[in-house]
Structure formats: C-alpha cells, structure tokens
Design a protein around this motif. Structure first.
Motif, PDB file in Angstrom:
ATOM      1  N   GLY A   3       0.548  -1.103  -0.136  1.00 21.78           N
ATOM      2  CA  GLY A   3       0.050   0.253  -0.020  1.00 21.78           C
ATOM      3  C   GLY A   3       0.774   1.272   0.197  1.00 21.78           C
ATOM      4  O   GLY A   3       0.237   2.444  -0.004  1.00 21.78           O
ATOM      5  N   ALA A   4       2.266   1.229  -0.023  1.00 21.19           N
ATOM      6  CA  ALA A   4       2.996   2.275  -0.164  1.00 21.19           C
ATOM      7  C   ALA A   4       3.782   2.166  -1.629  1.00 21.19           C
ATOM      8  O   ALA A   4       4.084   1.073  -1.966  1.00 21.19           O
ATOM      9  N   GLN A   5       4.287   3.511  -2.002  1.00 20.24           N
ATOM     10  CA  GLN A   5       5.020   3.479  -3.349  1.00 20.24           C
ATOM     11  C   GLN A   5       6.327   3.044  -3.021  1.00 20.24           C
ATOM     12  O   GLN A   5       6.812   2.971  -1.896  1.00 20.24           O
ATOM     13  N   TRP A   6       6.792   2.267  -3.783  1.00 18.69           N
ATOM     14  CA  TRP A   6       8.397   1.548  -3.931  1.00 18.69           C
ATOM     15  C   TRP A   6       9.193   2.123  -5.018  1.00 18.69           C
ATOM     16  O   TRP A   6       8.475   2.117  -5.988  1.00 18.69           O
ATOM     17  N   SER A   7      10.273   2.086  -4.809  1.00 18.36           N
ATOM     18  CA  SER A   7      11.208   2.331  -5.872  1.00 18.36           C
ATOM     19  C   SER A   7      12.596   1.792  -5.631  1.00 18.36           C
ATOM     20  O   SER A   7      12.883   1.586  -4.416  1.00 18.36           O
ATOM     21  N   ALA A   8      13.370   1.357  -6.776  1.00 18.43           N
ATOM     22  CA  ALA A   8      14.530   1.020  -6.680  1.00 18.43           C
ATOM     23  C   ALA A   8      15.405   1.324  -7.860  1.00 18.43           C
ATOM     24  O   ALA A   8      14.812   1.532  -8.885  1.00 18.43           O
ATOM     25  N   THR A   9      16.720   1.647  -7.481  1.00 21.80           N
ATOM     26  CA  THR A   9      17.631   2.217  -8.733  1.00 21.80           C
ATOM     27  C   THR A   9      18.724   1.184  -8.750  1.00 21.80           C
ATOM     28  O   THR A   9      19.308   0.416  -7.868  1.00 21.80           O
ATOM     29  N   PHE A  10      18.960   0.853 -10.007  1.00 20.08           N
ATOM     30  CA  PHE A  10      20.062  -0.319 -10.546  1.00 20.08           C
ATOM     31  C   PHE A  10      20.959   0.379 -11.304  1.00 20.08           C
ATOM     32  O   PHE A  10      20.740   1.003 -12.614  1.00 20.08           O
ATOM     33  N   GLY A  54       2.924   1.315 -12.015  1.00 18.39           N
ATOM     34  CA  GLY A  54       4.152   1.886 -11.881  1.00 18.39           C
ATOM     35  C   GLY A  54       4.851   2.186 -13.373  1.00 18.39           C
ATOM     36  O   GLY A  54       4.160   2.242 -14.320  1.00 18.39           O
ATOM     37  N   TYR A  55       6.142   2.305 -13.280  1.00 15.52           N
ATOM     38  CA  TYR A  55       6.873   2.631 -14.403  1.00 15.52           C
ATOM     39  C   TYR A  55       8.186   2.332 -14.231  1.00 15.52           C
ATOM     40  O   TYR A  55       8.750   2.389 -13.207  1.00 15.52           O
ATOM     41  N   ILE A  56       9.178   2.444 -15.504  1.00 16.73           N
ATOM     42  CA  ILE A  56      10.642   2.391 -15.416  1.00 16.73           C
ATOM     43  C   ILE A  56      11.037   3.568 -16.127  1.00 16.73           C
ATOM     44  O   ILE A  56      10.645   3.713 -17.033  1.00 16.73           O
ATOM     45  N   VAL A  68       9.813   2.077 -10.416  1.00 15.27           N
ATOM     46  CA  VAL A  68       8.886   2.834  -9.225  1.00 15.27           C
ATOM     47  C   VAL A  68       7.452   1.832  -9.514  1.00 15.27           C
ATOM     48  O   VAL A  68       6.887   1.867 -10.492  1.00 15.27           O
ATOM     49  N   LEU A  69       7.210   1.396  -8.247  1.00 15.17           N
ATOM     50  CA  LEU A  69       5.733   0.663  -8.099  1.00 15.17           C
ATOM     51  C   LEU A  69       4.769   1.658  -7.360  1.00 15.17           C
ATOM     52  O   LEU A  69       5.452   2.148  -6.252  1.00 15.17           O
ATOM     53  N   THR A  70       3.706   1.821  -7.855  1.00 15.70           N
ATOM     54  CA  THR A  70       2.604   2.584  -7.080  1.00 15.70           C
ATOM     55  C   THR A  70       2.114   1.866  -5.916  1.00 15.70           C
ATOM     56  O   THR A  70       2.219   0.728  -5.638  1.00 15.70           O
ATOM     57  N   ALA A  71       1.451   2.618  -5.303  1.00 14.32           N
ATOM     58  CA  ALA A  71       0.675   2.300  -3.897  1.00 14.32           C
ATOM     59  C   ALA A  71      -0.216   1.174  -4.303  1.00 14.32           C
ATOM     60  O   ALA A  71      -0.333   0.150  -3.531  1.00 14.32           O
ATOM     61  N   THR A  72      -0.950   1.167  -5.465  1.00 16.35           N
ATOM     62  CA  THR A  72      -1.893   0.300  -5.981  1.00 16.35           C
ATOM     63  C   THR A  72      -1.357  -0.932  -6.229  1.00 16.35           C
ATOM     64  O   THR A  72      -1.707  -2.111  -5.696  1.00 16.35           O
ATOM     65  N   TYR A 104       9.624  -8.633  -0.601  1.00 19.80           N
ATOM     66  CA  TYR A 104       8.848  -9.028   0.677  1.00 19.80           C
ATOM     67  C   TYR A 104       7.816  -7.693   0.589  1.00 19.80           C
ATOM     68  O   TYR A 104       8.150  -6.536   0.341  1.00 19.80           O
ATOM     69  N   SER A 105       6.691  -7.993   1.209  1.00 18.57           N
ATOM     70  CA  SER A 105       5.431  -7.047   1.446  1.00 18.57           C
ATOM     71  C   SER A 105       4.694  -7.452   2.811  1.00 18.57           C
ATOM     72  O   SER A 105       4.629  -8.572   2.824  1.00 18.57           O
ATOM     73  N   ARG A 106       4.289  -6.602   3.335  1.00 13.49           N
ATOM     74  CA  ARG A 106       3.506  -6.624   4.299  1.00 13.49           C
ATOM     75  C   ARG A 106       2.602  -5.653   4.728  1.00 13.49           C
ATOM     76  O   ARG A 106       2.736  -4.471   4.284  1.00 13.49           O
ATOM     77  N   LEU A 107       1.554  -5.944   5.341  1.00 13.06           N
ATOM     78  CA  LEU A 107       0.497  -4.878   5.558  1.00 13.06           C
ATOM     79  C   LEU A 107       0.763  -4.164   6.920  1.00 13.06           C
ATOM     80  O   LEU A 107       1.527  -4.801   7.827  1.00 13.06           O
ATOM     81  N   ALA A 108       0.592  -2.773   6.904  1.00 12.96           N
ATOM     82  CA  ALA A 108       0.891  -2.207   8.226  1.00 12.96           C
ATOM     83  C   ALA A 108      -0.567  -1.457   8.616  1.00 12.96           C
ATOM     84  O   ALA A 108      -1.610  -1.261   7.941  1.00 12.96           O
ATOM     85  N   SER A 109      -0.661  -1.417  10.005  1.00 10.85           N
ATOM     86  CA  SER A 109      -1.755  -0.827  10.639  1.00 10.85           C
ATOM     87  C   SER A 109      -1.549   0.703  10.360  1.00 10.85           C
ATOM     88  O   SER A 109      -0.369   1.381  10.250  1.00 10.85           O
ATOM     89  N   SER A 110      -2.762   1.209  10.303  1.00 10.32           N
ATOM     90  CA  SER A 110      -2.943   2.746  10.050  1.00 10.32           C
ATOM     91  C   SER A 110      -2.474   3.451  11.440  1.00 10.32           C
ATOM     92  O   SER A 110      -2.652   2.823  12.509  1.00 10.32           O
TER      93      SER A 110
END
Length: 111
Positions: A3-10, A54-56, A68-72, A104-110
């Motif tokens: 549920g959060a945006q994620w990004s990584a640079t290679f 997302g996009y590259i 870049v991966l979106t929160a969706t 790895y992904s996990r849900l987080a509480s609000s």
C-alpha cells in the motif's frame, strides 16, 4: 510495505566497470507468485510506459534504471514474499535477466 509507493535504482555496469550501453534497450520489472510462473499478466509488471502499477526510467548516459511501483501495485501483493526480476529486452531473442530476488511485502496498521 503493501500500500506504499516503492522504488529501486539499479546501476548497470560492463565487466570492465564502465556504464553498460543500454541505448535502444527496453526493460520490464515483474513480480510473480513463483519463479516458475509464466502466467500473463504477472502479479505486478512495469515497463517504460507508466500504468496504474508504476513505470521504469532508464538513463542511457549513466546506465541507471529506476523502477517505481505505485501504492496500488504494492497493495495488491498483500503480505508475503514473491520472486521479482528485472529484464532487459523482454520477449526478444536477446532478453536477459539483469537482477532477480525476493520482494517482501507486509500490511501495516494505520497510524
């Protein structure tokens, strides 16, 4: 976190340590349920054209590829660990997997 945006640079380098020539290359980042899964579409798949997942971006001068991966996209994964791969020239005879690993992904509480 799901549920959060994620990004990584290679940063892509040749054997001699110089920036790899990626001019004219295409890239795809995919997350699948298992390493042997080939179903279309993947759980998450992004390329240069931005989508709801997302996009590259690729800098041909520095040979830096950013994913870049979106929160969706991350929300759709929920909690778990799944394989990912960054492909260069996917679907072509010259395709090569540049990076692979565990996402790895996990849900987080609000708050």
């Amino acid at each position: 976190m799901a549920g959060a945006q994620w990004s990584a640079t290679f940063t892509l380098r040749d054997d001699d340590g110089q920036p790899m020539n990626i001019t004219g290359k295409t890239f795809e980042f995919a997350i699948r349920p298992s390493a042997t899964d080939a179903a279309v579409p993947a759980l998450v798949a992004v390329a240069a054209t931005a989508t709801s997942q997302g996009y590259i971006t690729a800098d041909t001068t520095t040979a830096v590829v950013q994913v870049v991966l979106t929160a969706t996209a991350t929300a759709s994964l929920g909690t778990g660990c799944r394989p990912f791969a960054l492909w260069m020239d996917p679907g072509l005879p010259t395709q090569i997997c540049l990076v692979e690993g565990a996402f790895y992904s996990r849900l987080a509480s609000s708050p």
